[in-house]
Design a protein around this motif. Structure first.
Motif, PDB file in Angstrom:
ATOM      1  N   GLU A 187      -2.174  22.150  10.979  1.00  0.00           N
ATOM      2  CA  GLU A 187      -2.703  23.360  10.363  1.00  0.00           C
ATOM      3  C   GLU A 187      -4.076  23.690  10.931  1.00  0.00           C
ATOM      4  O   GLU A 187      -4.865  22.792  11.258  1.00  0.00           O
ATOM      5  N   GLY A 221       1.384  29.559   4.779  1.00  0.00           N
ATOM      6  CA  GLY A 221       0.018  29.076   4.813  1.00  0.00           C
ATOM      7  C   GLY A 221      -0.708  29.435   3.527  1.00  0.00           C
ATOM      8  O   GLY A 221      -0.090  29.578   2.464  1.00  0.00           O
ATOM      9  N   PRO A 272      -0.415  27.439   9.555  1.00  0.00           N
ATOM     10  CA  PRO A 272       0.330  26.377  10.228  1.00  0.00           C
ATOM     11  C   PRO A 272       0.616  26.708  11.699  1.00  0.00           C
ATOM     12  O   PRO A 272       0.785  27.876  12.075  1.00  0.00           O
TER      13      PRO A 272
END
Length: 802
Positions: A131, A261, A144
């Motif tokens: 990430e 995310g 990500p």
């Protein structure tokens, strides 16, 4: 508990013994689990116990994985994912590495690696678990990675598209440079206390400090996202439910680990999904806002909390500990998307008092929603109102989502945020939301941005009003974000008062009145180290930051109040001091700020008093039980407790116990008067009880708790007709002579016959013999006999005399 509550026979208490209670799914409390309108259901710790309700499992069986690097490994369930690991009660950081802004060039699809020392990224396994984190000026964003090939990093969608349009984006922060990190790869595991989980292999890797064996540590792996869900419906809310003396811990929120995310917009509000109206050139031309982006604002989501309350009233959290929670700790009346029940908002009369919040991923307390029904409810029962947040200790929260505040209260009516201590995070206490766009008449700034092409322009006020932020102690606020405030407000909040707060060792603005802030009063605050001590965002008339008053505050910094006169933002009799040379009025605020003494722990800076110059009250209140004076029995209890204290009485408490179980709590807030009275009438089931009563003064000192035993009798006397020929002549309700036997376990007190009273001798039995016309008040025709026991219960019998 549900069956007991359904009986409706009085308060119900579940007493939890000491120990750790591990759960693998949320505990759900619905309407039938509360006390309804008639009584209270309590979940509380046994005396001296510290029960822990946790969603985690202890991780053991550690083996040495890389001796040279001091990395250990343990087995986890195959496919198990987590974003958190808790080691001896502390949130351990995921394996990560920091980046210079020159290391990468951000692109519409990802990044180009500029620094040859980062070439190893292309060789890392499990690249789709990596990430990218960006700390902007007011947002903390996670994206990500999809893959890394050569010097090209391709990012996962839709997270990357969403993190590269709007405001304070990853490639274009608002004011200052961003801070960038890569996280979540075994290849980044190079610092003590970092960790990495590999779900596919079922392994978790941990690097302890030198010389430490992880088998000697309590390493906890969270298994659930939601620990407690308290929620009903608007037709059937959860009512009268209390939690006290418990510890809530062991959760992880996995939303940011998905392709979405975490696309923060501000303070727990985020976007997700594909926006088909996002312009194709948004990366270049919408990184500092654009017309289509404004369309998203009423569709934002909220971080879910570990403990959730919605569609509920008269819910209490008192004296609990919230720790090791992966998202926000306690969410009250958030939008439906943040609630396990799918029913949001609708929280009223919620008391959160005397709790400790620490090692939490997001907010300690997250109150209110941000979508349309939060600020303009389509059903009045959705309104969040009467929320008390008092005497809570908040330390080291927002450890994962660093742009969240210790306390956030959005669109709420009559929130009271009083006497809390907030420390060791970037944002302390925030109220309001929406930048004024949902206020009556809207915002000219957002008219210019195109917001109202897609969203309503309201002509009525929001639910944000009449809030109190008072007596709080704010300190050790980190300079992690360029755009930061310690006490912060957004949007019009008529009737809101910010007073008697003390802050020191803080960064950023002291009192920050951002866009749309109107009709607030800030007074008698002590603002040490804040510079500027006040900022009103009124550079443009379109900002709508108008009609605020700042009066009689003490400060050490300057002020930043553009266009103050034109916007009617008034500074009145504020005092700038040098260093720590506060006048006496400021010292009164300083010494009274923060949580009351009985709620302080080792986390509180004023555990032993915040400063030697503060006066010390060492005398406890004096308390007198005025009623009852006898043990009864009583039909119902009437209790009166009087108290006095030279420094002032804060509150008087009289709690009713049956054995060791609390069955009813009553109290009166005196508010600082030197004398006070508490009185209450309490209906109880039959039985033996004890009153425990005391008083607390304004310094937090509590009188000795005294007790008084009493009995409740709710059973009426029994009245039977004697059958002997000498005592009774007649039958079936008609007699020429009649005699009665009177019985009551609580003792017979008196009787009346046709209004003629006869006092009896308070025995368990008595007689009334030889009643006939002219004797003992008897009359020819219909007669009424009423027999009373000493508790006041009555039995009535009618009969005819011939």
């Amino acid at each position: 508990m549900r069956d007991e509550a359904a009986k409706g026979e009085g308060d119900v208490t579940a007493v939890l013994a000491d120990g750790t209670y591990r759960i693998d799914r949320p505990l759900e409390f619905r309407a039938q689990d509360g006390g309804g309108d008639s009584h209270t259901v309590r979940w509380t710790a046994a005396e001296g116990a510290h029960p822990e309700i946790t969603g985690s499992t202890q991780l053991t069986g550690w083996q040495n994985y890389d001796e040279a690097a001091n990395i250990y490994v343990a087995d986890t369930p195959a496919g198990f994912e987590t974003r958190q690991l808790y080691v001896d009660g502390i949130a351990a950081p995921r394996a990560a590495t920091s980046l210079a802004l020159t290391d990468l060039t951000l692109t519409p699809t990802g990044m180009t690696i500029n620094n040859p020392e980062l070439a190893y990224l292309a060789d890392l396994p499990d690249q789709d678990r990596i990430e990218f984190e960006s700390l902007g000026d007011f947002t903390d964003r996670y994206s990500p990675v999809q893959s890394i090939a050569g010097d090209t990093i391709t990012m996962t969608q839709p997270a990357w598209d969403n993190n590269t349009w709007g405001w304070d984006t990853v490639q274009n922060s608002l004011l200052a440079d961003s801070k960038w990190f890569m996280a979540n790869s075994l290849g980044f595991l190079d610092q003590a206390e970092e960790w990495y989980v590999d779900p596919e292999a079922g392994k978790l890797y941990y690097k302890p400090a030198d010389g430490v064996n992880p088998e000697d540590l309590d390493i906890e792996l969270p298994r659930v996202e939601t620990l407690i869900s308290v929620g009903g419906t608007y037709d059937a809310p959860v009512s009268n439910l209390e939690f006290s003396g418990l510890t809530f811990d062991g959760t992880s929120w996995l939303g940011p680990s998905s392709a979405e995310g975490y696309v923060s917009q501000q303070n727990g509000g985020y976007i997700k999904g594909v926006y088909d109206y996002r312009p194709a050139d948004a990366f270049a031309n919408c990184s500092r806002g654009c017309d289509p982006y404004e369309r998203t604002r009423n569709t934002w989501f909220q971080i879910p909390s570990a403990v959730q309350v919605s569609a509920a009233d008269h819910i209490t959290f008192a004296g609990n500990t919230f720790r090791n929670l992966g998202s926000s700790a306690l969410g009250i009346g958030n939008d439906d998307n943040a609630m396990l029940t799918g029913v949001g908002l609708g929280a009223s009369n919620i008391d959160v008092t005397g709790n400790v919040f620490t090692q939490v991923g997001g907010h300690a307390l997250f109150v209110g929603g941000i979508r349309a029904d939060a600020h303009h409810p389509s059903d009045p029962r959705m309104t969040n109102q009467d929320i008390l947040i008092e005497n809570n200790t908040i330390s080291h929260v927002a450890v994962e989502y660093q742009d969240t505040s210790g306390i956030l209260s959005t669109y709420v009516t009559r929130a009271q945020i009083v006497h809390n201590e907030v420390r060791d995070l970037a944002y302390a206490i925030d109220t309001g939301y929406g930048w004024g766009i949902n206020d009556a008449g809207g915002s000219q700034e957002y008219q210019n941005r195109g917001y109202y092409q897609y969203n309503p322009l309201y002509q009525t006020p929001t639910t944000l009003k009449d809030n109190l932020i008072a007596g709080n102690l704010v300190h050790d606020i980190k300079a992690d974000f360029a755009d930061s405030g310690n006490i912060y407000n957004l949007s019009a909040s008529p009737g809101t008062v910010i007073e008697n707060n003390y802050m020191y060792n803080v960064s950023g603005v002291g009192i920050y009145l951002d866009e749309g802030s109107r009709y607030t009063v800030s007074r008698h605050n002590v603002l040490g180290d804040a510079n500027p001590w006040v900022f009103t965002n009124a550079y443009s008339a379109g900002n709508g930051t108008n009609d605020n008053t700042l009066q009689e505050n003490w400060h050490t910094g300057g002020e930043q109040m553009p266009n103050a006169e034109a916007r009617n933002n008034r500074l009145i009799d504020n005092v700038k001091v040098s260093g720590n040379d506060w006048p006496s009025g400021a010292w009164d605020v300083i010494c009274a700020a923060g949580v009351a003494p009985e709620h302080r722990t080792e986390l509180n800076v004023n555990l032993g008093g915040i400063d030697p110059r503060c006066p010390t009250d060492v005398t406890k209140p004096q308390v007198t039980l005025v009623s009852p004076t006898a043990a009864g029995p009583f039909k119902e209890l009437t209790v009166q407790v009087d108290a006095s204290d030279d420094y002032g009485v804060e509150k008087i408490v009289a709690n009713i116990y049956q054995g060791s179980a609390l069955v009813k709590s009553t109290q009166t807030a005196v508010g600082g008067a030197k004398t006070g009275t508490h009185s209450a009438t309490v209906t109880l089931p039959e039985g033996d009880y004890t009153i425990k009563y005391n008083a607390q003064d304004t310094s937090g000192l509590i009188s000795q708790t005294s007790t008084f035993a009493f009995t409740i009798d709710t059973t009426a006397p029994t009245v039977t007709i004697k059958n002997g020929a000498k005592e009774t002549v007649g039958s079936d309700g008609t007699y020429s002579l009649v005699s009665f036997k009177l019985n009551d376990a609580g003792k017979i007190d008196k009787l009346t016959l046709n209004g003629v009273e006869k006092d009896l001798v308070n025995n368990a039995w008595s007689d009334l013999n030889y009643v006939k016309p002219g004797a003992f008040g008897g009359v020819a025709g219909l007669n009424t006999l009423v027999v009373y026991d000493v508790a006041g219960n009555a039995q009535t019998l009618t009969f005819t005399l011939s």
